[in-house]
Scaffold this motif. Structure first.
Motif, PDB file in Angstrom:
ATOM      1  N   ALA A  44     -46.156  25.741  18.352  1.00 58.79           N
ATOM      2  CA  ALA A  44     -45.535  24.501  18.656  1.00 58.79           C
ATOM      3  C   ALA A  44     -46.061  23.909  19.859  1.00 58.79           C
ATOM      4  O   ALA A  44     -45.565  23.293  20.688  1.00 58.79           O
ATOM      5  N   GLY A  45     -47.665  23.940  19.796  1.00 61.00           N
ATOM      6  CA  GLY A  45     -48.245  23.464  21.069  1.00 61.00           C
ATOM      7  C   GLY A  45     -48.682  22.237  21.101  1.00 61.00           C
ATOM      8  O   GLY A  45     -48.810  21.590  19.906  1.00 61.00           O
ATOM      9  N   LEU A  46     -48.889  21.513  21.998  1.00 59.75           N
ATOM     10  CA  LEU A  46     -48.954  20.028  22.382  1.00 59.75           C
ATOM     11  C   LEU A  46     -50.584  19.874  21.731  1.00 59.75           C
ATOM     12  O   LEU A  46     -50.889  19.018  21.083  1.00 59.75           O
ATOM     13  N   PRO A  47     -51.467  20.806  22.039  1.00 64.97           N
ATOM     14  CA  PRO A  47     -52.834  20.531  21.678  1.00 64.97           C
ATOM     15  C   PRO A  47     -52.968  20.439  20.190  1.00 64.97           C
ATOM     16  O   PRO A  47     -53.928  19.795  19.643  1.00 64.97           O
ATOM     17  N   GLN A  48     -52.001  21.272  19.475  1.00 63.38           N
ATOM     18  CA  GLN A  48     -52.187  21.338  18.029  1.00 63.38           C
ATOM     19  C   GLN A  48     -51.839  19.886  17.265  1.00 63.38           C
ATOM     20  O   GLN A  48     -52.324  19.567  16.193  1.00 63.38           O
ATOM     21  N   VAL A  49     -51.053  18.982  18.097  1.00 60.89           N
ATOM     22  CA  VAL A  49     -50.673  17.821  17.529  1.00 60.89           C
ATOM     23  C   VAL A  49     -51.320  16.385  18.165  1.00 60.89           C
ATOM     24  O   VAL A  49     -50.741  15.430  17.954  1.00 60.89           O
ATOM     25  N   GLU A  50     -52.067  16.665  19.226  1.00 61.92           N
ATOM     26  CA  GLU A  50     -52.912  15.428  19.576  1.00 61.92           C
ATOM     27  C   GLU A  50     -53.602  14.627  18.761  1.00 61.92           C
ATOM     28  O   GLU A  50     -53.929  13.478  19.360  1.00 61.92           O
ATOM     29  N   ASP A  51     -54.038  15.269  17.646  1.00 54.50           N
ATOM     30  CA  ASP A  51     -54.800  14.361  16.780  1.00 54.50           C
ATOM     31  C   ASP A  51     -53.764  13.093  15.938  1.00 54.50           C
ATOM     32  O   ASP A  51     -54.320  12.732  15.174  1.00 54.50           O
ATOM     33  N   ALA A  52     -52.337  13.508  16.073  1.00 48.91           N
ATOM     34  CA  ALA A  52     -51.501  12.632  15.391  1.00 48.91           C
ATOM     35  C   ALA A  52     -50.699  11.851  16.286  1.00 48.91           C
ATOM     36  O   ALA A  52     -50.401  12.428  17.622  1.00 48.91           O
ATOM     37  N   LEU A  75     -44.020  30.936  27.334  1.00 42.67           N
ATOM     38  CA  LEU A  75     -43.434  29.641  27.000  1.00 42.67           C
ATOM     39  C   LEU A  75     -43.995  28.601  27.904  1.00 42.67           C
ATOM     40  O   LEU A  75     -44.035  28.633  29.173  1.00 42.67           O
ATOM     41  N   GLY A  76     -44.988  27.770  27.150  1.00 42.84           N
ATOM     42  CA  GLY A  76     -45.573  26.673  28.121  1.00 42.84           C
ATOM     43  C   GLY A  76     -46.461  25.941  27.013  1.00 42.84           C
ATOM     44  O   GLY A  76     -46.792  26.221  26.031  1.00 42.84           O
ATOM     45  N   GLY A  77     -46.912  24.821  27.434  1.00 36.75           N
ATOM     46  CA  GLY A  77     -47.949  24.037  26.669  1.00 36.75           C
ATOM     47  C   GLY A  77     -47.122  23.434  25.356  1.00 36.75           C
ATOM     48  O   GLY A  77     -47.627  23.087  24.324  1.00 36.75           O
ATOM     49  N   SER A  78     -45.750  23.156  25.246  1.00 37.51           N
ATOM     50  CA  SER A  78     -45.070  22.826  24.155  1.00 37.51           C
ATOM     51  C   SER A  78     -45.031  21.507  23.809  1.00 37.51           C
ATOM     52  O   SER A  78     -45.521  20.504  24.788  1.00 37.51           O
ATOM     53  N   ALA A  79     -45.117  21.172  22.777  1.00 41.01           N
ATOM     54  CA  ALA A  79     -44.994  19.769  22.012  1.00 41.01           C
ATOM     55  C   ALA A  79     -43.849  19.284  21.846  1.00 41.01           C
ATOM     56  O   ALA A  79     -43.309  18.133  21.243  1.00 41.01           O
ATOM     57  N   THR A  80     -42.764  20.371  22.173  1.00 44.20           N
ATOM     58  CA  THR A  80     -41.281  20.052  21.841  1.00 44.20           C
ATOM     59  C   THR A  80     -40.264  19.868  22.691  1.00 44.20           C
ATOM     60  O   THR A  80     -40.630  20.395  23.814  1.00 44.20           O
ATOM     61  N   THR A  81     -39.148  19.226  22.566  1.00 48.32           N
ATOM     62  CA  THR A  81     -37.907  19.184  23.368  1.00 48.32           C
ATOM     63  C   THR A  81     -36.835  19.523  22.743  1.00 48.32           C
ATOM     64  O   THR A  81     -35.830  18.550  22.776  1.00 48.32           O
ATOM     65  N   PHE A 134     -41.233  16.603  31.592  1.00 46.48           N
ATOM     66  CA  PHE A 134     -42.294  16.946  30.531  1.00 46.48           C
ATOM     67  C   PHE A 134     -42.396  16.000  29.347  1.00 46.48           C
ATOM     68  O   PHE A 134     -43.283  15.998  28.582  1.00 46.48           O
ATOM     69  N   GLY A 135     -41.195  15.313  29.209  1.00 46.88           N
ATOM     70  CA  GLY A 135     -41.064  14.593  27.800  1.00 46.88           C
ATOM     71  C   GLY A 135     -41.999  13.680  27.945  1.00 46.88           C
ATOM     72  O   GLY A 135     -42.810  13.354  26.872  1.00 46.88           O
ATOM     73  N   PRO A 136     -42.521  12.869  28.925  1.00 49.10           N
ATOM     74  CA  PRO A 136     -43.620  11.868  28.938  1.00 49.10           C
ATOM     75  C   PRO A 136     -44.969  12.219  28.249  1.00 49.10           C
ATOM     76  O   PRO A 136     -45.526  11.659  27.661  1.00 49.10           O
ATOM     77  N   GLN A 137     -45.283  13.279  28.757  1.00 50.19           N
ATOM     78  CA  GLN A 137     -46.673  13.993  28.403  1.00 50.19           C
ATOM     79  C   GLN A 137     -46.327  14.503  26.759  1.00 50.19           C
ATOM     80  O   GLN A 137     -47.657  14.551  26.168  1.00 50.19           O
ATOM     81  N   LYS A 138     -45.430  14.351  26.234  1.00 44.74           N
ATOM     82  CA  LYS A 138     -45.070  14.724  24.876  1.00 44.74           C
ATOM     83  C   LYS A 138     -44.805  13.664  24.052  1.00 44.74           C
ATOM     84  O   LYS A 138     -44.556  13.686  22.836  1.00 44.74           O
ATOM     85  N   GLY A 139     -45.254  12.280  24.921  1.00 40.16           N
ATOM     86  CA  GLY A 139     -44.956  11.247  24.095  1.00 40.16           C
ATOM     87  C   GLY A 139     -43.514  10.485  24.223  1.00 40.16           C
ATOM     88  O   GLY A 139     -43.351   9.345  23.492  1.00 40.16           O
ATOM     89  N   ALA A 140     -42.948  10.853  25.085  1.00 41.31           N
ATOM     90  CA  ALA A 140     -41.268  10.581  25.268  1.00 41.31           C
ATOM     91  C   ALA A 140     -41.347   9.014  26.140  1.00 41.31           C
ATOM     92  O   ALA A 140     -42.016   8.976  26.959  1.00 41.31           O
TER      93      ALA A 140
END
Length: 379
Positions: free
Chosen positions: A97-105, A136-142, A211-217
């Motif tokens: 559920a990592g952020l780097p995995q989904v940064e291409d979308a 726990l770290g580097g997540s794309a989730t909240t 941390f939400g803003p870095q995940k696109g919030a």
């Protein structure tokens, strides 16, 4: 300081995301130290804090690597690596559920889910794990770990008794937490939550706000997610018959979008600070004994670095050892360096874009380590 200790240098780096593993960063820095002081005794102590790259740091120390077919935070097929060491499973959230995995979308902060992490945990239980350590770290989730709970058999229901939508946004509708279908093995195993930050679940220092803003919030998304997490904590507290504070206010409850909140209260798991936990595994205090200089760093050194991340842990150890410390990072916030009271230098030697810095990170870190060593040791 004189004698052998004057030429003992410890390199204790976290991974530089997208550029170098912790081992690669330490190796580059060690080359730089030896360029400046050829007869130096250089001790490498690769570090991590629970975030992305932590599993690589652990694999370098042993354990059997496993893999699980799962999904990423937005539901696309993914493969997650994890460790089975005896009867202890070590699972890195960033693998599933990592952020780097989904940064291409396009980022989907309200919908991103930890369901994929749940598939890995189920696989670990099937493999006979008696203990689960979650990095726990580097997540794309909240989502407060809701996806993980559902994957383990829990049901999050709205007022009409229907399952709520996945992701943190869906928690705005949660009215009850049904644990009747929970996999009983989830309550039988030992849980450890290794967190890269000590943030609470909600509020201005919580999972969504910080941390939400870095995940696109967006600001509106942050407000919605914070309220949804508060609702989830209240519903969880009611289901478990515990105070809300026992879920939301535990240090580290806000790590990785809140995974160590309701699940921790449900299982009675232990929350540990990732940086300190890895420092003990790496024998950091022993490595620093007699050292004249310690070099440490990460991709970005900023205000979050003081909250239990690698740089702050290494700084504390250096103070105990009486060793000088220098931080080398891809980018440096001068205010953070001033607040911690440490010299800190960016790898960038002039204007450069992120891609160039990532491509040349090893060479730049080697050069920065050489300069810092000459400056600190007067060579």
């Amino acid at each position: 300081m004189s004698g052998a200790g004057a030429s003992r240098v410890v390199v204790a780096f976290d991974a530089f995301k997208g550029s170098l593993t912790a081992e690669e960063a330490c190796a580059a820095a060690a080359r730089g130290v030896r360029t400046a002081v050829p007869d130096a005794t250089v001790v490498a102590a690769p570090m991590a804090d629970g975030g992305e790259g932590s599993l690589d740091a652990l694999l370098a120390r042993g354990g059997s690597a496993r893999s699980t077919a799962t999904v990423d935070a937005i539901g696309r097929p993914a493969t997650a690596t994890w460790i089975l060491d005896g009867d202890e499973a070590v699972v890195e959230l960033a693998q599933a559920a990592g952020l780097p995995q989904v940064e291409d979308a396009p980022l989907r902060p309200l919908e991103a889910s930890t369901a994929g992490l749940g598939a890995v945990v189920r696989d670990a239980l099937d493999a006979g794990a008696a203990g689960i350590t979650l990095l726990l770290g580097g997540s794309a989730t909240t989502d407060g770990g809701a996806g993980l709970l559902v994957a383990l058999g829990a049901r999050l229901l709205d007022a009409a008794g229907a399952p709520v939508a996945p992701g943190g946004g869906g928690l705005a509708e949660v009215a009850s937490l049904d644990l009747s279908g929970l996999d009983p093995r989830a309550l039988a195993v030992r849980w450890r939550f290794v967190t890269d930050v000590d943030a609470p679940l909600t509020g201005p220092l919580g999972a969504a706000a910080v941390f939400g803003p870095q995940k696109g919030a967006s600001p509106a998304d942050v407000a919605a997610l914070d309220a949804a997490l508060a609702r989830f904590a209240a519903i969880g507290a009611e289901a478990l018959d515990v105070p809300v504070a026992a879920i939301a206010d535990v240090p580290g409850a806000g790590a990785a979008g809140g995974v160590a909140s309701v699940l921790r209260a449900l299982t009675g798991g232990e929350v540990v600070a990732g940086g300190a936990w890895f420092a003990a595994l790496a024998g950091l205090d022993e490595a620093l004994d007699g050292a004249a200089l310690v070099l440490t760093g990460e991709g970005r050194f900023d205000g979050q670095s003081a909250g239990g991340k690698v740089v702050s842990v290494v700084h504390a150890a250096a103070v105990r050892a009486g060793a000088r410390l220098c931080v080398l990072a891809g980018s440096v916030d001068p205010d953070a360096a001033a607040a911690m009271g440490v010299p800190a230098f960016s790898l960038a030697t002039g204007p450069a874009d992120l891609a160039a810095l990532q491509r040349d990170a090893a060479r730049l870190l080697e050069a920065a380590a050489a300069s810092a060593t000459r400056l600190a040791l007067g060579r």
